[in-house]
Design an enzyme around this catalytic site. Structure first.
Site, short mmCIF file in Angstrom:
data_model
loop_
_atom_site.label_atom_id
_atom_site.label_comp_id
_atom_site.label_asym_id
_atom_site.label_seq_id
_atom_site.Cartn_x
_atom_site.Cartn_y
_atom_site.Cartn_z
N ASP A 60 0.86 -1.18 0.00
CA ASP A 60 0.00 0.00 0.00
C ASP A 60 0.89 1.23 0.00
OD1 ASP A 60 -3.21 0.35 1.44
OD2 ASP A 60 -1.99 1.99 0.67
N ASP A 96 -3.12 2.36 -5.86
CA ASP A 96 -2.00 2.42 -4.91
C ASP A 96 -1.90 1.15 -4.06
OD1 ASP A 96 -4.35 2.80 -3.53
OD2 ASP A 96 -3.54 4.32 -2.18
N GLU A 97 -2.41 0.05 -4.58
CA GLU A 97 -2.41 -1.19 -3.80
C GLU A 97 -2.19 -2.40 -4.68
OE1 GLU A 97 -5.74 -2.20 -1.39
OE2 GLU A 97 -6.20 -0.08 -1.06
#
Length: 338
Positions: free
Chosen positions: A9, A106-107
DNA sequence: TCTGGGGTCCTAGGACCC
DNA sequence: TCTGGGGTCCTAGGACCC
């Protein structure tokens, strides 16, 4: 050698990308959201850690953020920049011998064989920093759920391991809202049943949960509390079920004709987003948020054109009040259900 | 001048069919 | 005159996530 799941993350992703390309902002409170004007309707997409110290968080109205931290630098959302940064991150992850599942800008989840997941996580973290200049946190787990929760506990710039072995020690006493999938509504409903902590949810009566939350959700909630999760990390490209476009107007729309005009505009924009993909559309759903903040939807089977279908759906509303938001969304006929 | 925009999945009720 | 039970599909709304 055993298989582990990592969840990566990126830290304060959107704000970090902005600071990266404007080094003069380093150390200042930065808030990204809307068109960058904190007096307009909009919410915070991401605030960096400096801004969070003033009580500014994601999803907060920009006007509230401005009251709490007027000295912050407010920036417009620039999706293409984040998309580009995200692609570099994911490409970096794919250089490792792992199954990589992209789970948003974003992961990502990684499933990988290793004897030393903590060291591997450090290596991945350094590799991402090197190729992108972005910091991330990494959760190490024995399934996706635990890896995901672990990355939250790892923040910022950390690595944290959460497995069956330390689940109770770490999670049992935490509020149910710490679980991935339990938001404020569900936490409130659970509390009304006398269930506040994760260990209480794990010991709850399944029939009672099913009565309160439905036949699938009830049992699923109890499983969440145990940390068990059988879902697999998959590198299969994701096939979207639908696509939509919506817009909140800076001033409420008055009168059916204005509303029709804006609906047609949205339908055309959506059509251009869809491009020539040619996926068949099954349904067209129009969303109307009336002032002050009451939202309803109406849909029709696709017929003729996107514009005509959207107008047909719009006809099913009583447009007798000012409109704050309009949305048009299509559902694809070749969706992956079943 | 509170409350974005992109999604997903589940639920419940009514229609409909046998 | 009274009024079954399943199953499935459709629809709108709710909750959640990033």
């Amino acid at each position: 050698v055993s298989r582990v799941v990592l969840h990566l993350d990126l830290d304060e992703f959107i704000a970090a990308v902005e600071v990266l390309r404007r080094p003069e902002l380093a150390g200042l409170p930065v808030v990204v959201g809307g068109d960058g004007d904190p007096t307009k309707r909009g919410v915070v997409s991401t605030a960096n850690y400096e801004a969070r110290r003033f009580g500014v968080y994601s999803a907060m109205p920009l006007r509230t953020a401005y009251k709490r931290c007027p000295q912050a630098v407010f920036l417009q959302v620039d999706g293409e920049a984040y998309e580009a940064a995200s692609r570099t991150v994911m490409a970096t992850l794919r250089t490792f011998e792992a199954v990589v599942e992209v789970a948003g800008w974003d992961e990502a989840f990684l499933e990988i064989e290793t004897d030393d997941p903590m060291t591997l996580a450090d290596e991945i973290q350094r590799a991402v920093l090197k190729t992108t200049g972005l910091w991330c946190s990494i959760g190490v787990g024995d399934n996706k759920l635990r890896a995901k929760l672990a990355s939250g506990l790892a923040k910022p710039r950390g690595v944290f391991e959460l497995t069956r072995a330390n689940w109770d020690e770490v999670m049992a006493g935490q509020p149910t809202s710490e679980l991935w999938g339990i938001g404020s509504k569900t936490a409130g409903k659970l509390e009304a049943l006398g269930i506040r902590r994760i260990e209480q949810l794990g010991a709850a009566d399944e029939d009672e949960l099913a009565r309160a939350f439905g036949p699938r959700t009830g049992p699923w909630l109890r499983r969440l509390a145990s940390g068990e999760d059988a879902s697999r990390v998959s590198a299969e490209p994701y096939i979207p079920r639908g696509h939509g476009k919506e817009r909140t107007f800076q001033r409420d729309l008055e009168g059916p004709e204005r509303i029709r005009v804006e609906t047609v505009r949205l339908a055309r924009e959506l059509e251009s987003d869809l491009g020539n993909e040619g996926r068949p559309v099954a349904r067209v759903v129009v969303k109307v948020r009336f002032a002050p903040f009451f939202t309803t939807t109406r849909g029709v089977a696709f017929e003729g054109s996107l514009e005509a279908s959207a107008l047909a759906a719009l006809e099913r509303f009583r447009l007798d009040r000012p409109v704050r938001l309009l949305g048009v969304r299509v559902e694809f006929a070749d969706g992956t259900e079943g």
